[in-house]
Design an enzyme around this catalytic site. Structure first.
Site, PDB file in Angstrom:
ATOM      1  N   HIS A  22      47.018  42.550  31.791  1.00 43.61           N
ATOM      2  CA  HIS A  22      46.120  43.713  31.821  1.00 43.61           C
ATOM      3  C   HIS A  22      46.285  44.420  33.164  1.00 43.61           C
ATOM      4  O   HIS A  22      45.809  43.951  34.191  1.00 43.61           O
ATOM      5  CB  HIS A  22      44.672  43.246  31.629  1.00 43.61           C
ATOM      6  N   HIS A  25      42.836  50.444  33.360  1.00 44.81           N
ATOM      7  CA  HIS A  25      41.388  50.689  33.317  1.00 44.81           C
ATOM      8  C   HIS A  25      40.630  50.409  34.605  1.00 44.81           C
ATOM      9  O   HIS A  25      39.431  50.158  34.588  1.00 44.81           O
ATOM     10  CB  HIS A  25      40.752  49.907  32.152  1.00 44.81           C
ATOM     11  N   TYR A  65      40.976  47.835  36.680  1.00 51.78           N
ATOM     12  CA  TYR A  65      40.798  46.435  37.048  1.00 51.78           C
ATOM     13  C   TYR A  65      41.817  46.061  38.135  1.00 51.78           C
ATOM     14  O   TYR A  65      42.491  46.919  38.699  1.00 51.78           O
ATOM     15  CB  TYR A  65      40.891  45.553  35.807  1.00 51.78           C
TER      16      TYR A  65
END
Length: 374
Positions: A177, A180, A182
């Site tokens: 990931h 977004h 993060y």
């Protein structure tokens, strides 16, 4: 037959097999990773396994799990988000893999650290401070001290360990990931990365952390295990943010990540039909495929008649939207795979119903769907 059924294009392109390297998928439909928070103390149970199995049984070719946590005390702010470390959690994930494979599907975990979006004092480890490249939150406020190079090395190793666990448990690949707002994205974004050492500076220096994570993951899993990376231009609550303002900048970033070991670019947008840059109708996933030649996944309000972010800010549901535009782009090979999020969260049989033309039976998404594992 409804007017929607009469006007819909053939959905056959969504249900063609797809092969890329060692990844062989029965359909082009991907379940997008969506945080659910139904894993008490970080351990996914039989209900989580059944939740993912239902999607595989109904024609989803590849499931990408909700974000799962690498082994770091500040990786999350919610004790019900699943871990991807520790015997109990990994045993739970082994059962998930077993269930999905029995149903004929393929599955990857998404490995994750939320970085500076974690509030100070959050559970499950309130003593652990949030970490990030410069200790800045998404608004640029200083919360903690910047990560040291020793901390950076520790976190990179935690990503590699999680990827090795994914391979050992029999997953079909692993997704990192990097989107977004993060942790990885905080290194990539100039607003949250103000470092002056080798992990900060121009875009390619800010990309060093992401590149080293990918390289470590690739080294941990070997050359043949599929590695996906989720990227976005936008951040949580910062919808106009950009990592790359031009195709040339994007090419520089994606080429470096591709050379580091990314096989699949999972390109998160709020609306899949929006062009990424002026002068071309290509969306983010279309550009990723064009610039790198790697497999690309499109995502963003697929099957919904309202952009997904409005579903939360306005507290309302969304009906089903026809998918002609999506099908046309897929047929033109703009991208390879299609990730479906909220529409599939609300209706585990979404793919099977689309395949069979049962559009009138599709279940609308409402915020109530978030409260249970249907």
């Amino acid at each position: 037959m409804s007017s929607q059924q009469q006007n819909i294009r053939s959905t056959a392109s969504l249900f063609q097999p797809f092969t890329s390297g060692k990844l062989n998928l029965p359909t082009r439909i991907v379940m997008a990773p969506m945080t659910r928070g139904f894993s008490p103390n970080g351990v996914p149970g039989p209900d989580v396994a059944a939740y993912y199995r239902r999607r595989a049984e109904n024609g989803v070719g590849l499931i990408i799990t909700e974000g799962t946590l690498i082994d770091h005390p500040a990786a999350t702010d919610n004790p019900n988000i699943p871990n991807f470390h520790g015997e109990a959690a990994l045993n739970g994930w082994a059962e998930v893999v077993k269930q999905v494979h029995e149903a004929g599907g393929k599955i990857m975990p998404q490995i994750w650290h939320i970085g500076m979006t974690r509030p100070v004092g959050a559970l499950p480890n309130p003593e652990a401070l949030p970490i990030g490249p410069s200790g800045l939150d998404l608004n640029g406020n200083k919360i903690t001290e910047p990560m040291t190079e020793a901390e950076i090395a520790q976190v990179i190793q935690a990503y590699a360990d999680a990827a090795a666990n994914a391979k050992r448990l029999g997953f079909d690949g692993v997704e990192i990931h990097g989107a977004h707002g993060y942790l990885i994205d905080q290194f990539l974004w100039e607003r949250t990365n103000r470092r002056t050492d080798r992990y900060g500076g121009d875009m390619m220096k800010r990309a060093r952390f992401a590149i080293e994570v990918v390289e470590a993951v690739r080294a941990a899993v070997g050359p043949d295990f599929p590695v996906a990376l989720r990227l976005s231009q936008w951040k949580t609550t910062k919808y106009d943010a950009k990592l790359a303002d031009t195709p040339e900048e994007l090419e520089q970033l994606l080429t470096a990540l591709s050379e580091a070991g990314v096989d699949i670019f999972h390109c998160s947008t709020r609306r899949f039909w929006e062009p990424e840059f002026e002068g071309s109708q290509l969306n983010f996933a279309g550009w990723a495929k064009k610039l790198t030649g790697k497999t690309s996944i499109t995502v963003g309000s697929v099957g919904l008649d309202d952009v997904f972010t409005n579903l939360f800010t306005q507290g309302k549901g969304a009906g089903q939207h026809d998918i002609n535009e999506l099908l046309k782009r897929l047929e033109q090979n703009e991208f390879d795979l299609v990730a479906v999020g909220r529409a599939l969260l609300a209706d585990p049989a979404w793919a099977a119903k689309v395949r069979d033309g049962r559009f009138d039976e599709l279940q609308p998404f409402t915020p109530e769907a978030l409260k249970t594992l249907v």
